[in-house]
Design a protein around this motif. Structure first.
Motif, PDB file in Angstrom:
ATOM      1  N   CYS A  14      29.712  82.346  15.961  1.00 34.42           N
ATOM      2  CA  CYS A  14      30.798  82.492  16.923  1.00 34.42           C
ATOM      3  C   CYS A  14      32.006  83.120  16.213  1.00 34.42           C
ATOM      4  O   CYS A  14      32.395  82.665  15.137  1.00 34.42           O
ATOM      5  CB  CYS A  14      31.169  81.119  17.471  1.00 34.42           C
ATOM      6  N   CYS A  34      34.850  80.244  15.831  1.00 31.15           N
ATOM      7  CA  CYS A  34      34.765  79.040  15.010  1.00 31.15           C
ATOM      8  C   CYS A  34      33.679  79.127  13.934  1.00 31.15           C
ATOM      9  O   CYS A  34      33.524  78.201  13.147  1.00 31.15           O
ATOM     10  CB  CYS A  34      34.504  77.820  15.895  1.00 31.15           C
ATOM     11  N   CYS A  50      28.042  79.622  22.102  1.00 32.44           N
ATOM     12  CA  CYS A  50      28.573  78.705  21.099  1.00 32.44           C
ATOM     13  C   CYS A  50      28.706  77.344  21.753  1.00 32.44           C
ATOM     14  O   CYS A  50      29.040  77.232  22.927  1.00 32.44           O
ATOM     15  CB  CYS A  50      29.940  79.189  20.622  1.00 32.44           C
ATOM     16  N   HIS A  52      32.579  77.306  22.420  1.00 39.82           N
ATOM     17  CA  HIS A  52      33.255  78.406  23.109  1.00 39.82           C
ATOM     18  C   HIS A  52      32.396  79.102  24.144  1.00 39.82           C
ATOM     19  O   HIS A  52      32.780  80.137  24.677  1.00 39.82           O
ATOM     20  CB  HIS A  52      33.772  79.419  22.077  1.00 39.82           C
TER      21      HIS A  52
HETATM   22 ZN   LIG Z   1      32.763  78.837  18.796  1.00 41.10          ZN
END
Ligand SMILES: [Zn+2]
Lengths: 398, 290
Positions: A275, A278, A287, A290
């Motif tokens: 991702c 992160c 993710c 996310h």
């Molecule tokens: Zn993420």
């Protein structure tokens, strides 16, 4: 509750109205697997550590808490607003316990509230009264206090940190003797230089997932030792080969070397996607945090190394994996595109590594799934089997 | 949970094992305990695949079951892969013996009748390799076997040997537990037999000891085979194998008894013939000539 205390509570994310939930216990009463406990305890040791979680760097605190019934290791998973230091008596609410390597460990994250009880005195069971004991570095274990060691400073780094709004300086690095290595933190400027031999009296040992760390400060005695007391730096810096069974027993090791056979190249090896927010590994285009993202390609190897005495999972990063493959990540991407299968790189790594003897070096930690090495080097070994067989026959008296 | 390590064990030691052990706790893993105290749940072996055969269909489900004989300088492992080991089974179905192969798998036992236990291996991973990796495995396995022999000698001197006592001497938990169980089950172990197995395996790696000694020859026991009796057993097996699927063990025992062979003698001879590849077991409990 006074205003100052409430502000600390809020800063740490807890809800002052919920301060009474959970059962208040003494250290001795703690057992593993309790979902919500309260504790009044003194911070006996405190360390910070940056760890990579799903590709993201996160800071945590860990150390030892104690009261008049005993001591217990702890981990704080959320450090924002957590202003505690060694010697503080803290009231910890809504923490939880886990078992780690057969011992109870206190954990707390952003559900918990932590308040510093200014002016509260708390006797800790047999504090600093442990007799001063000389130890080799490979004997150091979590919870030891008042140890006496002779070691050479391998490397040292000065870091500025903020403790309760005040800037502090901590010197951290690696120490070595003939038996092994430990990480250290010195909360006082002793003017240490790499290569020096030092004698430390009165340090205490904490551990992060099996990685021992020696902490000392101005209350400890530190003297320069004899230069000849230990082998030279280059020799000590060389990683020692250890049997994985030793690492299983100790739960980890600082900069150790293992030699064994790769018995598996695990799922999640080869080309992976992270991702962009992160750095967590993206599964099926999404993710965990996310949602749907356009993943960034990365390359790594998760290899199970087994030396006949035990097994660990070693992580080889992009650079090490590129060296093993003999190709760059871009070349690997092109190859996967050509084959229309991203697993071809994992297959290539399996072909290359499985059943082969390798030597890998790095820090080894442990968690619920066993031992893990973050490798800083790895080589596929060419062993002179005949020479070693002859040597072994000779030892056997043949 | 700590991952089960993959033991390095020669076929000669593994096939001697007649003890299966489980702690009795729910879902506790099973272990094969060898005479030298290896407490084996998983093992890693490298050797020569000499024979691959689909022995499936006998279970009635029509699924293939690959039975593989894998030899090292000391004997032969029996490896079985079926529908629950799809990757290993697919791999083994393609192998053209003889071929060097590495296998990681789980220790299994089969007991056709009380007091008789055969050990086998259920593969999790199979990979074709080369002679250099096979040689490295022999070296590493010899090193591990030596550790067990030393631990066993210390244990015999302890009287009585305890797990704590062995751990205090620096032996790891699993081996210490295995040794105590082995001493209880096997009694006094013939250390000479395993010492010479270890020496033979190491000599197998060295050209100066090769003079005409090939792998199967190195695997032969010290005792000279009695060819007359072996011929007799081979004959019995051939006669009783009416449908080409193998002779049943019970019938072999009966027939051999009539010819004056005790069951113990028969077992010894059969094992020898299985080891040198003259006989094999298409399914457990049945024996065929190659
Ligand atoms: Zn993420």
């Amino acid at each position: 509750m006074d205003a100052a205390k409430r502000s600390i509570v809020r800063k740490y994310g807890g809800n002052p109205a919920l301060l009474s939930i959970g059962t208040t216990k003494t250290v001795k009463e703690l057992s593993a697997g309790e979902p919500s406990i309260n504790l009044l305890a003194k911070v006996i040791s405190l360390n910070s550590r940056e760890l990579e979680q799903d590709g993201k760097t996160k800071e945590i605190y860990y150390g030892i808490l104690g009261d008049d019934t005993g001591t217990v290791p702890f981990t704080a998973w959320e450090v924002r607003g957590l202003n505690i230091q060694v010697g503080d008596v803290i009231r910890l609410q809504n923490a939880y316990t886990k078992e780690f390597r057969g011992e109870v460990q206190v954990n707390f994250g952003n559900r918990a509230t932590v308040t510093v009880e200014g002016g509260t005195l708390l006797e800790v069971a047999s504090p600093q009264e442990a007799p001063l004991t000389r130890r080799n570095l490979d004997e150091l274990q979590e919870g030891m206090r008042n140890v006496r060691i002779t070691a050479r400073v391998l490397d040292i780094e000065r870091r500025e940190v903020e403790v309760r709004g005040e800037p502090k300086v901590v010197f951290s690095g690696t120490l070595a003797d003939a038996t092994g290595k430990v990480q250290f933190s010195a909360w006082h400027d002793f003017g240490l230089e790499p290569g020096e031999v030092i004698e430390v009296e009165g340090g205490y040992v904490s551990a992060w997932r099996g990685l021992p760390q020696l902490t000392f400060d101005e209350r400890s005695r530190l003297e320069r030792g004899k230069e000849t007391a230990l082998p030279p730096l280059e020799e000590l810096d060389r990683a020692r080969r250890v049997w994985i069974e030793e690492l299983v027993q100790k739960g980890g090791g600082v900069d150790v070397q293992v030699r064994g056979i790769v018995v598996e190249v695990r799922e999640g090896s080869g080309l992976i996607h992270r991702c962009p927010e992160c750095r967590r590994v993206v599964q099926k285009g999404a993710c965990r945090i996310h949602g749907e993202v356009k993943g960034e390609t990365d390359l790594r190897t998760k290899a199970v190394i087994d030396d006949g005495s035990g097994a660990l999972t070693a992580i080889f990063n992009r650079e090490l994996t590129e060296t093993l493959l003999g190709k760059s990540m871009d070349e690997a991407i092109a190859e996967a595109k050509e084959a229309m299968d991203s697993e071809v790189i994992r297959d290539a790594l399996s072909d290359l590594l499985v059943a082969r003897p390798v030597q890998a070096q790095g820090n080894v930690t442990s968690d619920d799934y066993g031992l893990m090495m973050i490798a800083r080097s790895v080589t596929v070994l060419e062993v002179d089997v005949q020479a070693e067989a002859r040597a072994l026959l000779e030892e056997l008296g043949d | 949970m700590q991952r089960e390590l993959a033991w390095r064990i020669f076929a000669g030691e593994y096939t001697d094992a007649t003890l299966e052990h489980s702690s009795g706790e729910e879902r506790a893993p099973n272990y094969v305990i060898t005479p030298l105290g290896a407490k084996v749940n998983r093992l890693f072996l490298v050797g020569v695949i000499t024979d691959v055969e689909d022995v499936g269909g006998n279970g009635g489900d029509g699924q293939p079951m690959w039975r593989v004989r894998l030899t090292d300088p000391t004997g032969t492992f029996q490896v079985y892969a079926g529908q629950y080991q799809p990757e290993a089974a697919a791999m083994l179905s393609q192998v053209k013996p003889p071929a060097f192969a590495a296998v990681m798998g789980k220790a299994r036992t089969y007991s056709p009748e009380d007091g008789v236990i055969y050990t086998s291996v259920r593969p999790e991973m199979v990979k074709l390799v080369d002679a250099s990796l096979r040689d490295y495995w022999i070296l590493e396995t010899a090193q591990e076997m030596r550790k067990r022999l030393e631990a066993l000698k210390e244990a015999e001197a302890m009287n009585p040997a305890t797990v704590d006592g062995l751990v205090a001497l620096g032996y790891r938990q699993g081996l210490s537990e295995g040794i105590v169980l082995a001493l209880q089950h096997y009694g006094k172990v013939d250390l000479d037999r395993y010492q010479s197995m270890l020496h033979d395996a190491l000599r197998y790696l060295l050209p100066e000891f090769q003079d005409g000694v090939s792998a199967p020859a190195a695997a032969e026991k010290k005792k000279k085979p009695d060819t007359e009796e072996e011929r007799l057993v081979l004959e019995i097996v051939e006669t009783l194998d009416r449908d080409g699927k193998g002779a049943s063990w019970d019938e072999i025992v009966d027939a051999a008894g009539k010819k004056g062979l005790s069951k113990e003698q028969l077992e010894e001879i059969t094992n020898r013939l299985l080891d040198d590849g003259s006989l094999y077991e298409p399914i457990l409990g049945k024996i065929r000539r190659i």
